[in-house]
Design an enzyme around this catalytic site. Structure first.
Site, PDB file in Angstrom:
ATOM      1  N   PRO A  54      -5.524   2.844   6.698  1.00  0.00           N
ATOM      2  CA  PRO A  54      -4.764   3.948   7.267  1.00  0.00           C
ATOM      3  C   PRO A  54      -3.767   4.560   6.300  1.00  0.00           C
ATOM      4  O   PRO A  54      -3.212   3.879   5.451  1.00  0.00           O
ATOM      5  CB  PRO A  54      -4.024   3.313   8.436  1.00  0.00           C
ATOM      6  N   GLU A  55      -3.563   5.846   6.489  1.00  0.00           N
ATOM      7  CA  GLU A  55      -2.562   6.567   5.718  1.00  0.00           C
ATOM      8  C   GLU A  55      -1.471   7.001   6.690  1.00  0.00           C
ATOM      9  O   GLU A  55      -1.468   6.578   7.843  1.00  0.00           O
ATOM     10  CB  GLU A  55      -3.207   7.779   5.027  1.00  0.00           C
TER      11      GLU A  55
ATOM     12  N   LYS B 182       3.521   4.375   4.988  1.00  0.00           N
ATOM     13  CA  LYS B 182       2.411   3.712   5.667  1.00  0.00           C
ATOM     14  C   LYS B 182       2.836   2.388   6.301  1.00  0.00           C
ATOM     15  O   LYS B 182       1.997   1.595   6.715  1.00  0.00           O
ATOM     16  CB  LYS B 182       1.272   3.447   4.673  1.00  0.00           C
TER      17      LYS B 182
ATOM     18  N   HIS C 165     -11.156 -11.779  13.324  1.00  0.00           N
ATOM     19  CA  HIS C 165     -10.299 -11.066  12.376  1.00  0.00           C
ATOM     20  C   HIS C 165      -8.849 -11.009  12.822  1.00  0.00           C
ATOM     21  O   HIS C 165      -8.016 -10.397  12.176  1.00  0.00           O
ATOM     22  CB  HIS C 165     -10.821  -9.634  12.176  1.00  0.00           C
TER      23      HIS C 165
ATOM     24  N   ARG D 113     -10.065  -7.899   5.837  1.00  0.00           N
ATOM     25  CA  ARG D 113      -9.969  -8.268   4.425  1.00  0.00           C
ATOM     26  C   ARG D 113      -8.681  -9.022   4.086  1.00  0.00           C
ATOM     27  O   ARG D 113      -8.552  -9.547   2.979  1.00  0.00           O
ATOM     28  CB  ARG D 113     -10.110  -7.015   3.570  1.00  0.00           C
TER      29      ARG D 113
ATOM     30  N   ARG E 243     -10.783   5.049  -7.441  1.00  0.00           N
ATOM     31  CA  ARG E 243     -11.032   5.519  -6.076  1.00  0.00           C
ATOM     32  C   ARG E 243     -12.023   6.669  -6.047  1.00  0.00           C
ATOM     33  O   ARG E 243     -12.039   7.522  -6.938  1.00  0.00           O
ATOM     34  CB  ARG E 243      -9.722   5.990  -5.419  1.00  0.00           C
TER      35      ARG E 243
END
Length: 291
Positions: A2-3, A54, A110, A128, A281
């Site tokens: 997310p940004e 963020k 998760h 992750r 990126r």
DNA sequence: TTAAATGTTTAAAT
DNA sequence: CATTTAAACATTTA
């Protein structure tokens, strides 16, 4: 993942339902992403929810706070206690990286931290595990090195200040935009789209940007961020299960260039969207209208 | 099998 | 010292 717009979206939703609720207990399923003393927050009520770039921050009584960084795959799911034992997805508030955990049974494999509140449960999931959750005094949270190092959000400065901070660097403009210590909140999706919107090549050396380009970029970044917020952030287009349940945002339906490699530019006189790697990126741009 | 994924940090190279 | 690049973190999906 997310940004700024994605975090802003979940912040607004949590701000409506968390304040006043007390944290009954905390379950740490994975210790490594958690820092601080969970005992500090047990028994305290939520007083507010806010965001810095963020980072999402939940404030509690007695000047204690919890800070979350979602990194690439973090997500928060709040669910009202459901006495019927039936999974009622409509009662959920979800935000962050879209996965089946938005709609599946929780906790899941998760789930890393669980906050049990009165009449509700807040799950921090992160496949992750790049993300972090930090508990500390509100003062210490506000002075975390990461947070202190953040540059301003574009909404808080004018175009002159933006130009000044950007012109100092000889790096490609896209990397400067995404450098959280220069400008905060802009990540890969919105950086790509804002550069297209402004008609600026992502590789343009920052210090060589013209006043005109800088002004256009300044407005474009704010425009795409605002649009991101308006559409509730971006949710992976292939996340059928989420759209099916009406959860998640819709900015992905308005991508300018992000994830559009090989497709036609949205401008009439544009070319084919190219992709190359910049600063590690994926970078998307139209060779015809970004220079 | 390889590449890539909405992020940041660190070490190594230039 | 300023900048850049690559790798690392850990997992899933195409």
């Amino acid at each position: 993942m997310p940004e700024l717009p994605e975090i802003e979206t979940i912040k607004m939703q949590l701000a409506k339902i968390l304040p006043g609720r007390k944290i009954i207990s905390v379950s740490l399923r994975v210790r490594k992403i958690f820092q601080g003393d969970e005992g500090m927050i047990v028994g305290k009520r939520v007083t507010g929810v806010r965001r810095k770039a963020k980072v999402l921050i939940i404030d509690l009584e007695k000047n204690v706070s919890v800070a979350f960084h979602f990194k690439m795959t973090g997500q928060l799911v709040f669910e009202e206690n459901d006495k019927s034992q039936t999974l009622n997805i409509k009662k959920r508030i979800v935000g962050g990286h879209p996965t089946e955990d938005f709609v599946g049974k929780l906790p899941s494999m998760h789930t890393r931290v669980i906050f049990y509140l009165n009449n509700g449960t807040l799950y921090f999931n992160d496949q992750r595990m790049f993300g972090w959750v930090i508990v500390d005094t509100t003062h210490n949270i506000d002075h975390l090195p990461f947070i202190e190092g953040l540059g301003p959000e574009l909404f808080d400065i004018d175009s002159d200040k933006f130009a000044k901070s950007v012109l100092k660097f000889k790096r490609p403009i896209k990397l400067v935009l995404m450098d959280q210590t220069v400008i905060s909140g802009v990540g890969n999706i919105y950086a790509n789209d804002a550069l297209w919107e402004a008609g600026v090549d992502p590789k343009t050396v920052s210090s060589q940007m013209t006043v005109d380009q800088l002004n256009r970029l300044f407005e474009s970044v704010k425009k795409v961020l605002r649009e991101g917020i308006k559409y509730g952030g971006a949710t992976a287009a292939d996340a059928k299960y989420i759209n099916l349940h009406g959860l998640g945002g819709h900015y992905q339906e308005h991508f300018r260039v992000y994830d559009r490699e090989g497709m036609g530019c949205l401008r009439k006189d544009g070319g084919i969207i190219n992709r190359f790697v910049l600063g590690g990126r994926g970078t998307y741009f139209c060779p015809a209208c970004q220079r």
